[in-house]
Design a protein around this motif. Structure first.
Motif, PDB file in Angstrom:
ATOM      1  N   GLN A  65       0.823  -1.207   0.000  1.00  0.00           N
ATOM      2  CA  GLN A  65       0.000   0.000   0.000  1.00  0.00           C
ATOM      3  C   GLN A  65       0.860   1.261   0.000  1.00  0.00           C
ATOM      4  O   GLN A  65       0.564   2.229  -0.707  1.00  0.00           O
ATOM      5  CB  GLN A  65      -0.942  -0.026   1.206  1.00  0.00           C
ATOM      6  CG  GLN A  65      -1.986  -1.129   1.144  1.00  0.00           C
ATOM      7  CD  GLN A  65      -2.724  -1.342   2.445  1.00  0.00           C
ATOM      8  OE1 GLN A  65      -2.229  -0.988   3.514  1.00  0.00           O
ATOM      9  NE2 GLN A  65      -3.906  -1.929   2.369  1.00  0.00           N
ATOM     10  N   LYS A  66       1.939   1.262   0.785  1.00  0.00           N
ATOM     11  CA  LYS A  66       2.831   2.421   0.827  1.00  0.00           C
ATOM     12  C   LYS A  66       3.479   2.667  -0.531  1.00  0.00           C
ATOM     13  O   LYS A  66       3.568   3.801  -0.999  1.00  0.00           O
ATOM     14  CB  LYS A  66       3.919   2.213   1.885  1.00  0.00           C
ATOM     15  CG  LYS A  66       3.419   2.257   3.325  1.00  0.00           C
ATOM     16  CD  LYS A  66       4.568   2.014   4.284  1.00  0.00           C
ATOM     17  CE  LYS A  66       4.087   1.986   5.729  1.00  0.00           C
ATOM     18  NZ  LYS A  66       5.207   1.686   6.664  1.00  0.00           N
ATOM     19  N   GLN A  67       3.944   1.577  -1.164  1.00  0.00           N
ATOM     20  CA  GLN A  67       4.588   1.730  -2.465  1.00  0.00           C
ATOM     21  C   GLN A  67       3.617   2.261  -3.509  1.00  0.00           C
ATOM     22  O   GLN A  67       3.957   3.116  -4.322  1.00  0.00           O
ATOM     23  CB  GLN A  67       5.155   0.385  -2.931  1.00  0.00           C
ATOM     24  CG  GLN A  67       6.394  -0.065  -2.193  1.00  0.00           C
ATOM     25  CD  GLN A  67       7.580   0.834  -2.498  1.00  0.00           C
ATOM     26  OE1 GLN A  67       7.642   1.486  -3.532  1.00  0.00           O
ATOM     27  NE2 GLN A  67       8.527   0.888  -1.572  1.00  0.00           N
ATOM     28  N   LEU A  68       2.392   1.758  -3.495  1.00  0.00           N
ATOM     29  CA  LEU A  68       1.391   2.205  -4.455  1.00  0.00           C
ATOM     30  C   LEU A  68       1.058   3.679  -4.251  1.00  0.00           C
ATOM     31  O   LEU A  68       0.928   4.440  -5.212  1.00  0.00           O
ATOM     32  CB  LEU A  68       0.131   1.347  -4.340  1.00  0.00           C
ATOM     33  CG  LEU A  68       0.277  -0.129  -4.741  1.00  0.00           C
ATOM     34  CD1 LEU A  68      -1.009  -0.888  -4.455  1.00  0.00           C
ATOM     35  CD2 LEU A  68       0.662  -0.257  -6.209  1.00  0.00           C
ATOM     36  N   GLU A  69       0.901   4.074  -2.987  1.00  0.00           N
ATOM     37  CA  GLU A  69       0.561   5.469  -2.701  1.00  0.00           C
ATOM     38  C   GLU A  69       1.706   6.417  -3.057  1.00  0.00           C
ATOM     39  O   GLU A  69       1.476   7.504  -3.595  1.00  0.00           O
ATOM     40  CB  GLU A  69       0.184   5.611  -1.224  1.00  0.00           C
ATOM     41  CG  GLU A  69      -1.125   4.910  -0.865  1.00  0.00           C
ATOM     42  CD  GLU A  69      -1.363   4.849   0.632  1.00  0.00           C
ATOM     43  OE1 GLU A  69      -0.501   5.369   1.376  1.00  0.00           O
ATOM     44  OE2 GLU A  69      -2.395   4.295   1.056  1.00  0.00           O
ATOM     45  N   SER A  70       2.947   6.000  -2.783  1.00  0.00           N
ATOM     46  CA  SER A  70       4.088   6.874  -3.063  1.00  0.00           C
ATOM     47  C   SER A  70       4.349   7.016  -4.557  1.00  0.00           C
ATOM     48  O   SER A  70       4.883   8.040  -5.003  1.00  0.00           O
ATOM     49  CB  SER A  70       5.346   6.335  -2.369  1.00  0.00           C
ATOM     50  OG  SER A  70       5.696   5.063  -2.888  1.00  0.00           O
ATOM     51  N   GLY A  71       3.989   6.012  -5.332  1.00  0.00           N
ATOM     52  CA  GLY A  71       4.247   6.074  -6.773  1.00  0.00           C
ATOM     53  C   GLY A  71       3.037   6.435  -7.606  1.00  0.00           C
ATOM     54  O   GLY A  71       3.081   6.365  -8.829  1.00  0.00           O
ATOM     55  N   TRP A  75       2.169   7.026 -12.715  1.00  0.00           N
ATOM     56  CA  TRP A  75       1.447   6.311 -13.762  1.00  0.00           C
ATOM     57  C   TRP A  75       0.056   6.915 -13.922  1.00  0.00           C
ATOM     58  O   TRP A  75      -0.509   7.468 -12.982  1.00  0.00           O
ATOM     59  CB  TRP A  75       1.357   4.816 -13.437  1.00  0.00           C
ATOM     60  CG  TRP A  75       0.826   4.528 -12.076  1.00  0.00           C
ATOM     61  CD1 TRP A  75      -0.459   4.637 -11.647  1.00  0.00           C
ATOM     62  CD2 TRP A  75       1.575   4.075 -10.935  1.00  0.00           C
ATOM     63  NE1 TRP A  75      -0.567   4.291 -10.330  1.00  0.00           N
ATOM     64  CE2 TRP A  75       0.662   3.938  -9.863  1.00  0.00           C
ATOM     65  CE3 TRP A  75       2.924   3.760 -10.735  1.00  0.00           C
ATOM     66  CZ2 TRP A  75       1.056   3.514  -8.609  1.00  0.00           C
ATOM     67  CZ3 TRP A  75       3.304   3.336  -9.479  1.00  0.00           C
ATOM     68  CH2 TRP A  75       2.389   3.218  -8.440  1.00  0.00           C
ATOM     69  N   PRO A  76      -0.527   6.809 -15.114  1.00  0.00           N
ATOM     70  CA  PRO A  76      -1.863   7.375 -15.337  1.00  0.00           C
ATOM     71  C   PRO A  76      -2.929   6.525 -14.665  1.00  0.00           C
ATOM     72  O   PRO A  76      -2.721   5.329 -14.393  1.00  0.00           O
ATOM     73  CB  PRO A  76      -2.010   7.341 -16.864  1.00  0.00           C
ATOM     74  CG  PRO A  76      -1.074   6.262 -17.304  1.00  0.00           C
ATOM     75  CD  PRO A  76       0.073   6.276 -16.352  1.00  0.00           C
ATOM     76  N   PRO A  77      -4.089   7.104 -14.364  1.00  0.00           N
ATOM     77  CA  PRO A  77      -5.188   6.331 -13.787  1.00  0.00           C
ATOM     78  C   PRO A  77      -5.604   5.189 -14.716  1.00  0.00           C
ATOM     79  O   PRO A  77      -5.436   5.264 -15.927  1.00  0.00           O
ATOM     80  CB  PRO A  77      -6.313   7.367 -13.642  1.00  0.00           C
ATOM     81  CG  PRO A  77      -5.615   8.690 -13.629  1.00  0.00           C
ATOM     82  CD  PRO A  77      -4.409   8.532 -14.509  1.00  0.00           C
ATOM     83  N   LEU A 102      -4.900  -1.854  -4.962  1.00  0.00           N
ATOM     84  CA  LEU A 102      -4.714  -1.323  -6.309  1.00  0.00           C
ATOM     85  C   LEU A 102      -5.845  -0.379  -6.691  1.00  0.00           C
ATOM     86  O   LEU A 102      -5.619   0.682  -7.291  1.00  0.00           O
ATOM     87  CB  LEU A 102      -4.636  -2.480  -7.314  1.00  0.00           C
ATOM     88  CG  LEU A 102      -3.407  -3.384  -7.220  1.00  0.00           C
ATOM     89  CD1 LEU A 102      -3.578  -4.605  -8.104  1.00  0.00           C
ATOM     90  CD2 LEU A 102      -2.137  -2.633  -7.599  1.00  0.00           C
ATOM     91  N   THR A 103      -7.074  -0.759  -6.340  1.00  0.00           N
ATOM     92  CA  THR A 103      -8.227   0.063  -6.682  1.00  0.00           C
ATOM     93  C   THR A 103      -8.152   1.434  -6.016  1.00  0.00           C
ATOM     94  O   THR A 103      -8.562   2.445  -6.596  1.00  0.00           O
ATOM     95  CB  THR A 103      -9.526  -0.654  -6.271  1.00  0.00           C
ATOM     96  OG1 THR A 103      -9.586  -1.928  -6.920  1.00  0.00           O
ATOM     97  CG2 THR A 103     -10.754   0.153  -6.674  1.00  0.00           C
ATOM     98  N   THR A 104      -7.615   1.466  -4.802  1.00  0.00           N
ATOM     99  CA  THR A 104      -7.501   2.732  -4.064  1.00  0.00           C
ATOM    100  C   THR A 104      -6.690   3.769  -4.831  1.00  0.00           C
ATOM    101  O   THR A 104      -6.977   4.965  -4.774  1.00  0.00           O
ATOM    102  CB  THR A 104      -6.864   2.483  -2.683  1.00  0.00           C
ATOM    103  OG1 THR A 104      -7.684   1.568  -1.945  1.00  0.00           O
ATOM    104  CG2 THR A 104      -6.735   3.784  -1.893  1.00  0.00           C
ATOM    105  N   VAL A 105      -5.665   3.312  -5.575  1.00  0.00           N
ATOM    106  CA  VAL A 105      -4.830   4.239  -6.353  1.00  0.00           C
ATOM    107  C   VAL A 105      -5.175   4.162  -7.840  1.00  0.00           C
ATOM    108  O   VAL A 105      -4.357   4.506  -8.696  1.00  0.00           O
ATOM    109  CB  VAL A 105      -3.330   3.951  -6.120  1.00  0.00           C
ATOM    110  CG1 VAL A 105      -2.934   4.279  -4.701  1.00  0.00           C
ATOM    111  CG2 VAL A 105      -2.991   2.498  -6.444  1.00  0.00           C
TER     112      VAL A 105
END
Length: 271
Positions: A65-71, A75-77, A102-105
């Motif tokens: 979750q941290k990696q997804l939020e920080s990056g 990347w585009p939605p 994944l859906t959160t970001v």
């Protein structure tokens, strides 16, 4: 930073002791990083296996979750994601937790690469494409340009699925695939062994994908978009029969033939 070459990585840090006496040594774990890599417009998310990290599942999920939020800005939605799990065993609950993260970001899981049949079943029955082959290594670790099956993978145990494949779903397995359910148009199954569909086959099937011309495709109701066995290809006839019965597709001297399963079985047992 170029998003096409983006790579995020993390490792869990070992606790630092303030005591003067050294702590008892524990078995060393080769720490493998969690990776996010951009490739051809999609993201590859590599999860380390339990033997490759000290993190428990709850902690590993938090790091994901941290990696997804920080990056998120890199990347585009609605970017598509393929999850690479190797030997890690994931159940439906854990898979859904990854999907939620994944859906959160605003990322969407489409495919899962795994070496575990239980993980493949969980992903397929949840509606995701799967590829059950050798683990795909991150670019930093991979020195092999092309995947080749070894003797162990050629003898892979059959993959049993109790699900209906919807359009867009794809199953890849280095052995035989047995599906109790339907293959809808737009779905596909690629297997190095046989393919048995206990239902309506209306998608694309490729048996003997590694070159085994003795592989077969069987279905209770054969309405394929395309049949492939080894290097041979056959398309569905223009008109469908009035009655359906179990049939087997196999390679004969003049290409792929389809025969009633009962007749095919009789011919096979004759001396």
């Amino acid at each position: 930073m170029d998003p096409k070459r983006f790579r995020a990585a993390l490792t869990s840090s070992s606790p630092v002791s303030n005591e003067s006496e050294p702590e008892p040594e524990s078995p060393r774990v080769a720490e493998v990083q969690l990776h996010l890599e951009a490739e051809d417009g999609k993201l590859l998310l590599y999860l380390p296996t339990p033997s490759e990290t000290r993190l428990e599942w709850v902690d590993l999920l938090q790091e994901v979750q941290k990696q997804l939020e920080s990056g998120q800005r890199l990347w585009p939605p609605n970017t598509l994601v393929e999850l690479v799990t190797g030997d890690r065993l994931l159940d439906h609950r854990q898979l859904q937790q990854i999907v939620n993260a994944l859906t959160t970001v605003k990322l969407h899981l489409t495919r899962l690469h795994t070496k575990r049949r239980q993980t493949a079943v969980a992903a397929a029955t949840s509606g995701y494409s799967i590829e059950q082959q050798a683990q795909i290594l991150p670019m930093a670790q991979s020195t092999i340009a092309q995947f080749k099956l070894d003797a162990e993978e050629k003898d892979a145990a059959p993959l049993y699925l109790q699900t209906t494949l919807r359009s867009g779903a794809e199953i890849r397995h280095p052995g035989t695939v047995v599906i109790q359910g339907d293959l809808n148009p737009g779905s596909s199954v690629v297997a190095d062994g046989d393919i048995l569909v206990w239902g309506r086959l209306r998608g694309i099937t490729h048996a003997g994908a590694s070159g085994n011309a003795k592989s077969q495709i069987m279905a209770l109701q054969m309405e394929p978009t395309q049949l492939r066995i080894a290097d041979w290809v056959a398309r569905a006839p223009e008109s469908l029969p009035d009655q359906f019965y179990p049939e087997v597709a196999y390679i004969a001297t003049d290409g792929i033939q389809i025969a009633p399963a009962a007749d095919f079985s009789k011919n096979m047992i004759q001396p």
